[in-house]
Design an enzyme around this catalytic site. Structure first.
Site, PDB file in Angstrom:
ATOM      1  CB  ILE A 197      49.559  33.815 -66.952  1.00 42.10           C
ATOM      2  CG1 ILE A 197      49.495  32.423 -67.577  1.00 42.10           C
ATOM      3  CG2 ILE A 197      50.985  34.363 -66.945  1.00 42.10           C
ATOM      4  CD1 ILE A 197      50.455  31.419 -67.039  1.00 42.10           C
ATOM      5  NE  ARG A 211      53.843  47.368 -76.185  1.00 41.03           N
ATOM      6  CZ  ARG A 211      53.379  46.510 -75.278  1.00 41.03           C
ATOM      7  NH1 ARG A 211      52.249  46.719 -74.684  1.00 41.03           N
ATOM      8  NH2 ARG A 211      54.075  45.450 -74.955  1.00 41.03           N
ATOM      9  NE  ARG A 242      53.822  41.618 -66.987  1.00 39.51           N
ATOM     10  CZ  ARG A 242      53.804  41.762 -68.310  1.00 39.51           C
ATOM     11  NH1 ARG A 242      52.923  42.557 -68.870  1.00 39.51           N
ATOM     12  NH2 ARG A 242      54.639  41.097 -69.078  1.00 39.51           N
ATOM     13  N   PRO A 243      55.731  41.897 -61.233  1.00 40.41           N
ATOM     14  CG  PRO A 243      55.458  40.120 -59.728  1.00 40.41           C
ATOM     15  CD  PRO A 243      54.734  40.914 -60.790  1.00 40.41           C
ATOM     16  CE  LYS A 288      55.353  41.903 -78.244  1.00 42.96           C
ATOM     17  NZ  LYS A 288      55.799  42.005 -76.841  1.00 42.96           N
ATOM     18  CG  ASN A 289      56.676  38.069 -76.529  1.00 42.17           C
ATOM     19  OD1 ASN A 289      56.792  39.291 -76.666  1.00 42.17           O
ATOM     20  ND2 ASN A 289      55.611  37.513 -75.973  1.00 42.17           N
ATOM     21  NE  ARG A 305      56.381  44.462 -66.420  1.00 49.48           N
ATOM     22  CZ  ARG A 305      57.153  43.422 -66.329  1.00 49.48           C
ATOM     23  NH1 ARG A 305      57.425  42.695 -67.372  1.00 49.48           N
ATOM     24  NH2 ARG A 305      57.656  43.082 -65.173  1.00 49.48           N
ATOM     25  CB  CYS A 312      51.491  47.118 -67.976  1.00 44.68           C
ATOM     26  SG  CYS A 312      51.381  45.347 -67.999  1.00 44.68           S
ATOM     27  CG  ASP A 321      59.296  38.186 -57.207  1.00 44.95           C
ATOM     28  OD1 ASP A 321      58.647  38.535 -58.220  1.00 44.95           O
ATOM     29  OD2 ASP A 321      59.027  37.160 -56.563  1.00 44.95           O
ATOM     30  CG  LEU A 322      60.038  34.652 -59.674  1.00 44.95           C
ATOM     31  CD1 LEU A 322      59.046  33.984 -60.621  1.00 44.95           C
ATOM     32  CD2 LEU A 322      60.426  33.680 -58.552  1.00 44.95           C
ATOM     33  CG  ASP A 353      50.935  36.975 -74.661  1.00 43.78           C
ATOM     34  OD1 ASP A 353      50.508  37.532 -73.644  1.00 43.78           O
ATOM     35  OD2 ASP A 353      52.144  36.969 -74.976  1.00 43.78           O
TER      36      ASP A 353
HETATM   37  C1  UD1 Z   1      56.289  37.160 -71.185  1.00 39.18           C
HETATM   38  C2  UD1 Z   1      55.756  37.707 -72.497  1.00 39.18           C
HETATM   39  C3  UD1 Z   1      54.284  38.101 -72.370  1.00 39.18           C
HETATM   40  C4  UD1 Z   1      53.475  36.931 -71.834  1.00 39.18           C
HETATM   41  C5  UD1 Z   1      54.097  36.390 -70.555  1.00 39.18           C
HETATM   42  C6  UD1 Z   1      53.421  35.125 -70.052  1.00 39.18           C
HETATM   43  C7  UD1 Z   1      57.722  38.748 -73.466  1.00 39.18           C
HETATM   44  C8  UD1 Z   1      58.371  39.999 -73.930  1.00 39.18           C
HETATM   45  N1  UD1 Z   1      56.536  38.882 -72.858  1.00 39.18           N
HETATM   46  O1  UD1 Z   1      56.232  38.221 -70.240  1.00 39.18           O
HETATM   47  O2  UD1 Z   1      53.819  38.464 -73.667  1.00 39.18           O
HETATM   48  O3  UD1 Z   1      52.150  37.362 -71.565  1.00 39.18           O
HETATM   49  O4  UD1 Z   1      55.486  36.067 -70.771  1.00 39.18           O
HETATM   50  O5  UD1 Z   1      53.455  34.143 -71.015  1.00 39.18           O
HETATM   51  O6  UD1 Z   1      58.217  37.671 -73.691  1.00 39.18           O
HETATM   52  N2  UD1 Z   1      56.135  36.779 -62.086  1.00 39.18           N
HETATM   53  C9  UD1 Z   1      56.492  36.891 -60.762  1.00 39.18           C
HETATM   54  N3  UD1 Z   1      57.771  37.314 -60.480  1.00 39.18           N
HETATM   55  C10 UD1 Z   1      58.677  37.607 -61.455  1.00 39.18           C
HETATM   56  C11 UD1 Z   1      58.298  37.470 -62.798  1.00 39.18           C
HETATM   57  C12 UD1 Z   1      57.009  37.057 -63.096  1.00 39.18           C
HETATM   58  O7  UD1 Z   1      55.701  36.627 -59.862  1.00 39.18           O
HETATM   59  O8  UD1 Z   1      59.825  37.964 -61.127  1.00 39.18           O
HETATM   60  C13 UD1 Z   1      54.762  36.341 -62.434  1.00 39.18           C
HETATM   61  C14 UD1 Z   1      54.022  37.326 -63.301  1.00 39.18           C
HETATM   62  O9  UD1 Z   1      53.381  38.335 -62.540  1.00 39.18           O
HETATM   63  C15 UD1 Z   1      53.041  36.435 -64.018  1.00 39.18           C
HETATM   64  C16 UD1 Z   1      53.851  35.153 -64.225  1.00 39.18           C
HETATM   65  O10 UD1 Z   1      54.892  35.188 -63.248  1.00 39.18           O
HETATM   66  O11 UD1 Z   1      51.942  36.146 -63.186  1.00 39.18           O
HETATM   67  C17 UD1 Z   1      54.439  34.984 -65.591  1.00 39.18           C
HETATM   68  O12 UD1 Z   1      55.144  36.168 -65.960  1.00 39.18           O
HETATM   69  P1  UD1 Z   1      56.407  36.154 -66.923  1.00 39.18           P
HETATM   70  O13 UD1 Z   1      56.540  34.809 -67.572  1.00 39.18           O
HETATM   71  O14 UD1 Z   1      57.600  36.651 -66.180  1.00 39.18           O
HETATM   72  O15 UD1 Z   1      56.012  37.230 -68.009  1.00 39.18           O
HETATM   73  P2  UD1 Z   1      57.033  38.081 -68.851  1.00 39.18           P
HETATM   74  O16 UD1 Z   1      58.269  37.286 -69.070  1.00 39.18           O
HETATM   75  O17 UD1 Z   1      57.147  39.441 -68.294  1.00 39.18           O
END
Ligand code: UD1
Length: 421
Positions: free
Chosen positions: A330, A400, A122-123, A22-23, A93, A117, A125-126, A308
């Site tokens: 994480i 999902r 779930r920011p 899925k991811n 998301r 969620c 910003d990056l 996960d």
């Molecule tokens: C993806 C996976 C999810 C998995 C997660 C971590 C998909 C669809 N989902 O989610 O199943 O649990 O990776 O392996 O692929 N963060 C920031 N700023 C940002 C983005 C992220 O601070 O702009 C933080 C998040 O809050 C979290 C960490 O970075 O603490 C990792 O998140 P991220 O890798 O972005 O997760 P997703 O890509 O949303």
């Protein structure tokens, strides 16, 4: 809304085939927005999240259809609508991953800002920092992210955050950079196999990406991308869930279409616990000891132990012979399953981002509530091994991300019933 009724005390035995990831499939579908030529995707799982993504793609002017062999055809036919609406984004998301491709291809993207969620804030910003570095102008309006550009410019981008890199942030920036002018270098890129899979598709479309799957990804921009064919990698989280389900029920299960090379940290941790996972003729065979040993584990970005699979591992450690510590690095608040496992007789104490799990002799069936996708999987696994019957409510969470989970488990000897609540 459906619930699962799970009679406990089964021993899983037999063979199961793992679905496409899925991811990986979600950012790959979004990647198809980068070309007006048709793309063909194999092994895209049939899941609620994928259907939600296809609905969003439909609103973005994309024709999608599955042929009799399950191959998904994706064809952008109208680029005039570039708005991913809140009604659709709030369902999933991960729809944020259309942002980079839309911006790069169409010069304009309006994507509703995803909310938090059950697993915490779930920011994004990056993602935005990366796209701004490429030269995008980003504004917020009415809860939507509005991104515009003239032409994106390649540059050096650092994508590390307080919890490591970002998977979908890397997908967004990497996808957008394929059409930028000049070369982009992403430092502290996510190394997850799903990123490598996305890069494989984009390269098949004519992109010039090197280093995907490592912390430094280099993307040489090209003028345009063409259609391509691609097969999505097997789902390592689904495979890990079945491995843990086999282990907890002291089962004997063979997994087909399973990439154990994507599960090194999991296989290594399970060896400490007394569960052997071996490669055999292209399959993975799970066999577990009767007595499980406790262990300590910390979730980390790939290649570390995946967040996960944290909840499912917790179920296993509830039955180990002693104390284990699970630290979530994480998503520090991702412990909604703890309270539900306590209802089933587990002994777990939470201290900040760590759960101390003291093994108990048995779990006891109870009505429990699924709170998020992976937490629900952990409760299903707990139900399989518990004494008596477990009722897992709100299984739409599990739908999902797991293709036909009850059918696959029933094929292995479980007797799970899906009942409308
Ligand atoms: C993806 C996976 C999810 C998995 C997660 C971590 C998909 C669809 N989902 O989610 O199943 O649990 O990776 O392996 O692929 N963060 C920031 N700023 C940002 C983005 C992220 O601070 O702009 C933080 C998040 O809050 C979290 C960490 O970075 O603490 C990792 O998140 P991220 O890798 O972005 O997760 P997703 O890509 O949303």
């Amino acid at each position: 809304m459906d619930k699962f009724i799970i009679p406990g005390g089964v021993r899983l035995k037999g063979e199961v085939s793992i679905s496409g990831a899925k991811n990986a499939a979600l950012p790959i579908l979004a990647g198809c927005l980068l070309t007006e030529e048709p793309c063909s995707l194999r092994a895209v799982p049939d899941l609620a999240d994928i259907r939600a993504m296809l609905e969003i793609m439909g609103e973005l002017g994309v024709d999608t259809s599955r042929d009799d062999d399950g191959v998904l055809k994706i064809h952008v036919t109208d680029e005039s609508h570039s708005h991913a609406r809140y009604d659709l984004v709030r369902k999933m998301r991960a729809s944020i991953c259309v942002l980079g491709p839309l911006l790069a291809k169409r010069g304009y993207a309006r994507v509703s800002m995803p909310g938090g969620c059950a697993i915490g804030a779930r920011p994004v910003d990056l993602h935005l920092r990366g796209l701004r570095a490429l030269g995008a102008k980003i504004e917020l309006d009415g809860g939507d992210i509005i991104a515009t550009r003239d032409r994106l410019q390649g540059t050096e981008i650092f994508l590390g955050g307080p919890f490591g890199s970002t998977v979908l942030g890397t997908a967004n920036v990497m996808s957008a950079a394929t059409l930028a002018e000049g070369t982009t270098m992403i430092e502290s890129a996510a190394c997850e196999p799903e990123i490598e899979d996305l890069a494989d598709l984009l390269n098949a479309m004519g992109a010039k990406i090197r280093g995907a799957g490592t912390p430094r990804v280099t993307i040489e921009g090209v003028e345009q991308l063409s259609g391509a064919e691609h097969t999505v990698i097997p789902d390592r989280i689904e495979a890990g869930t079945f491995i843990l389900a086999a282990a907890v029920t002291n089962g004997d299960v063979t997994l087909h279409n399973c990439r154990l090379d994507h599960l090194h940290a999991v296989v290594d941790k399970l060896r400490d616990v007394g569960v052997a996972v071996e490669k055999h003729n292209g399959t993975a065979v799970v066999a577990s000891a009767r007595r499980l040993c406790p262990t300590d584990v910390t979730t980390q970005p790939y290649p570390g132990f995946p967040t996960d699979l944290q909840a499912q591992l917790m179920t296993l450690l509830c039955l180990a012979d002693g104390n284990s510590a699970i630290t979530e690095k994480i998503f520090p608040d991702r412990f909604m399953h703890v309270a539900e496992l306590l209802r089933m007789g587990a002994n777990i104490r939470k201290e900040g981002p760590t759960a101390i799990v003291t093994g108990v002799r048995e779990l006891i069936g109870a009505p429990v509530m699924a709170s998020d996708l992976r937490a629900s999987a952990a409760l299903v696994v707990a139900g399989l091994v518990a004494r008596g019957e477990t009722e897992v409510r709100r299984v739409y969470h599990i739908d999902r991300g797991y293709e036909h989970i009850e059918k696959k488990l029933n094929q292995l000897g479980a007797n799970i019933q899906r009942v409308a609540e």
